[in-house]
Design a protein around this motif. Structure first.
Motif, PDB file in Angstrom:
ATOM      1  N   UNK A  15       4.942  14.072   1.285  1.00  0.00           N
ATOM      2  CA  UNK A  15       4.044  12.917   1.423  1.00  0.00           C
ATOM      3  C   UNK A  15       4.692  11.736   0.721  1.00  0.00           C
ATOM      4  N   UNK A  16       4.878  10.643   1.436  1.00  0.00           N
ATOM      5  CA  UNK A  16       5.492   9.431   0.893  1.00  0.00           C
ATOM      6  C   UNK A  16       4.486   8.299   1.011  1.00  0.00           C
ATOM      7  N   UNK A  17       4.013   7.813  -0.124  1.00  0.00           N
ATOM      8  CA  UNK A  17       2.974   6.788  -0.141  1.00  0.00           C
ATOM      9  C   UNK A  17       3.584   5.419  -0.443  1.00  0.00           C
ATOM     10  N   UNK A  18       3.188   4.419   0.325  1.00  0.00           N
ATOM     11  CA  UNK A  18       3.707   3.048   0.221  1.00  0.00           C
ATOM     12  C   UNK A  18       5.193   3.057  -0.164  1.00  0.00           C
ATOM     13  N   UNK A  19       6.034   3.741   0.609  1.00  0.00           N
ATOM     14  CA  UNK A  19       7.411   3.997   0.182  1.00  0.00           C
ATOM     15  C   UNK A  19       8.321   2.779   0.327  1.00  0.00           C
ATOM     16  N   UNK A  20       9.120   2.568  -0.693  1.00  0.00           N
ATOM     17  CA  UNK A  20      10.125   1.501  -0.730  1.00  0.00           C
ATOM     18  C   UNK A  20      11.407   2.079  -0.134  1.00  0.00           C
TER      19      UNK A  20
END
Length: 696
Positions: free
Chosen positions: A560-565
């Protein structure tokens, strides 16, 4: 069974040329700064519709988990009151309230509560609401507070007359949310944000009764690599303006009794010198990295501050111990240090030997709670561990046995800390570095035979330390047999400033290697089933996830990657994007070819290849002010094009939220329940309903 096809973004080649290197970005068109392009909005809506359809098998589990998560919360939660000037201040929730109520009363045992602000009323009717900060005027007659109703972290300041119970007509728009009162109760100071870069770059003085257009600009930052912040000394004699970049800081002060004066730098900025201050009487205590990698504590008379060579050392630098924070009371100096990843609190009475406050858990977090008065002989600390809910302790510094528990977070649903075990490990990285790891699991469900699912979390940037805190939400993982791990990778500051330096700029690859090496070691040491490892990270931790799944996708079953840069090179080349130029010391400036070449080697967006990827859940907010929505949108589009597997790739765009996700103490758990349902459902830790839909 019928198959639902994922939305495929149109490919529109866009050439980006830097240092003679051409990159073709087929999905650059997904960037729309107005957030109104019909084509872009249509694609985001298509992603949301696909997510909704494919998430249907997980939805019942998400609903159960949401009820479980919020069911552990104390519905009448309140903070511990603290005394300031002539009132006791605290906050409280009502049972169904999403937001706190700010309160005060003149005596602690009084029933005469005064409601300062009911945040639920302010938030009513808004999809998102964020209370920025609030400040009481020195005469306690006025309340200034800031609020964000869009989730872009741009705040409007309002002022309430507490005796009359009414808002004043004046509002201050476009601020960063911080507020500091001068001692005349007539002027207040705030920081204005640049609407394009979202940097707070101007400090204004506002006089009550005047329009914002009449406010006086008292400072403007000329270097866009610096952040500004405002505060007030504990003795309330100085208004403090902090100027901070990644590796350099400066402090300017203004006499709080002379609101019309100018800010003056205590010590002009010097590249690489970081310092912070606390005033007591005519002296300043200075936490500084001058000739001290892990910082040291100094003292000097205010008049001599600008001459570093007359500073007197109070606590020397220690290569094995990072001084993190300090509190200066009238008769005591209290210092927080971190040694081998664990924080320690030491009390230095003015006339007596020092002593240390001890803690027993193998991993924990401790820090200063609200300590609003310099003349106090009492110290408040907050404490928590993976198995101990947040606790507020008060220490009477005049007593031999000073510790008193004021409050412990009430976890509903039959929580018993004895059912859980925390561990602290050091795992050898491939280059010989020892990586701290915090583990917690349910004792009755854990088996050291390599059969447990593993949930591994990481961040690793900005020197931010992910502490071993308590989180009631993760009980839903532990009680389903999942081992929860935090990998304290380089780029954080768990092991001091060198640990941070070893994970930034040209050392950034260490962060990714550390995370992968921790996973492999936990599998080898039979903490985890090699086929049931999931990982999560958000923002800069999303960059960590993006790099890891490019470099070692076979290790992870789901991510799970949240608001990923994830589009680091393109973003850092665009100075119009918020929070770019002031991060060159963190990631590097890709206008320099060496930095460009190095960043390109790990940029998650640029390094996508034709290979199998784990199951992926990606989230963002359309109004995100930190990582713009189009980074994960482009990343997902390119992953759909390149990935060779049939695993799920779901992209959820919150069309109302920003970087922090949903607001409200209950509402925000919808995001957590979504992630947990996705991961637990795939792991088979709890069965999910099936339907006749096939997604990929």
């Amino acid at each position: 069974m019928h198959s639902i096809s994922p939305p495929l973004a149109a490919k529109k080649p866009h050439s980006l040329i830097h240092h003679g290197v051409e990159r073709i970005d087929n999905y650059y068109w997904l960037r729309d700064d107005t957030r109104q392009s019909p084509e872009v909005i249509a694609h985001l809506n298509a992603e949301n519709n696909y997510h909704q359809q494919c998430f249907k098998p997980f939805a019942p589990l998400q609903a159960r988990l949401f009820d479980e998560l919020v069911g552990r919360l104390d519905k009448d939660e309140s903070s511990v009151p603290y005394y300031w000037h002539s009132h006791w201040y605290w906050s409280r929730y009502h049972k169904e309230g999403e937001y706190p109520i700010l309160l005060r009363k003149p005596q602690l045992n009084s029933d005469a509560e005064e409601v300062l602000l009911d945040v639920n009323q302010r938030a009513h009717g808004h999809e998102f609401y964020g209370l920025g900060s609030f400040a009481i005027s020195p005469d306690e007659q006025l309340l200034a507070f800031s609020e964000d109703k869009l989730s872009r972290r741009i705040y409007t300041i309002h002022i309430k007359h507490l005796e009359q119970g009414e808002l004043l007509e004046e509002t201050l728009e476009g601020t960063d949310g911080s507020i500091v009162w001068a001692n005349d109760n007539l002027h207040l100071f705030y920081i204005a944000k640049d609407p394009q870069t979202l940097l707070g770059y101007q400090v204004f003085r506002h006089r009550l009764g005047q329009p914002q257009s009449a406010d006086t600009l008292v400072y403007e930052e000329q270097d866009d690599s610096f952040y500004l912040s405002l505060g007030k000394s504990l003795d309330e004699t100085r208004i403090e303006l902090y100027h901070e970049s990644t590796i350099t800081s400066e402090v300017s002060v203004l006499d709080a009794d002379q609101a019309l004066d100018h800010f003056t730098a205590l010590l002009p900025r010097e590249t690489g010198h970081e310092y912070s201050v606390a005033k007591r009487g005519g002296d300043y205590f200075i936490l500084t990295n001058w000739q001290a990698v892990n910082f040291r504590l100094m003292q000097v008379a205010e008049a001599d501050f600008a001459n570093k060579h007359v500073w007197q050392e109070v606590i020397a630098a220690d290569d094995q111990c990072r001084i993190e924070e300090f509190l200066v009371l009238q008769d005591y100096l209290i210092v927080q240090q971190r040694r081998q990843g664990l924080s320690q609190i030491t009390v230095y009475p003015d006339q007596l030997p020092s002593y240390q406050i001890d803690f027993d858990d193998p991993a924990y977090v401790v820090g200063f709670d609200v300590n609003p008065r310099q003349d106090s002989h009492q110290l408040r600390l907050y404490y928590a561990s993976p198995t101990t809910p947040e606790s507020i302790y008060q220490y009477d510094l005049t007593q031999a046995s000073p510790k008193r528990l004021l409050k412990r977070e009430n976890v509903l649903g039959g929580f018993n800390s004895e059912h859980y075990q925390a561990e602290r490990l050091f795992i050898d990285a491939r280059d010989g570095a020892s990586i701290p790891v915090t583990l917690v699991y349910n004792k009755s469900l854990f088996k050291r035979d390599g059969s447990n699912p593993l949930y591994q979390y990481g961040y690793g940037a900005y020197g931010y330390t992910i502490d071993a805190d308590f989180d009631s939400a993760i009980l839903s993982l532990l009680d389903r047999g999942v081992v929860y791990a935090i990998a304290h990778v380089r780029g954080g500051e768990m092991l001091g400033r060198p640990w941070y330096d070893a994970g930034r700029l040209f050392n950034k690859q260490n962060s990714f290697n550390d995370f992968v090496d921790v996973t492999q070691a936990l599998i080898q040491q039979q903490y985890a089933d090699p086929h049931k490892v999931v990982a999560t990270g958000g923002s800069a931790g999303g960059l960590l996830m993006g790099a890891v799944i490019n470099q070692a996708p076979e290790l992870y079953f789901a991510v799970a990657a949240h608001v990923p840069f994830v589009d680091i090179v393109t973003t850092m080349l665009d100075e119009s994007i918020p929070l770019t130029t002031n991060e060159y010391d963190e990631w590097g400036n890709p206008n320099d070819k060496a930095a460009f070449d190095y960043m390109l080697t790990y940029s998650p967006y640029d390094q996508i290849t034709r290979q199998a990827y784990p199951h992926l859940l990606v989230t963002t907010g359309l109004h995100d002010s930190q990582v713009q929505y189009f980074e994960p949108a482009k990343w997902v589009a390119k992953l759909r094009e390149y990935k060779t597997d049939d695993n799920l790739l779901l992209f959820h765009i919150d069309m109302e939220a920003g970087h922090g996700g949903k607001s409200g103490r209950y509402h925000r758990y919808q995001d957590t329940a979504e992630e947990y349902a996705f991961l637990l459902g795939l792991l088979g830790a709890e069965s999910i309903l099936t339907n006749s839909t096939s997604c990929r």
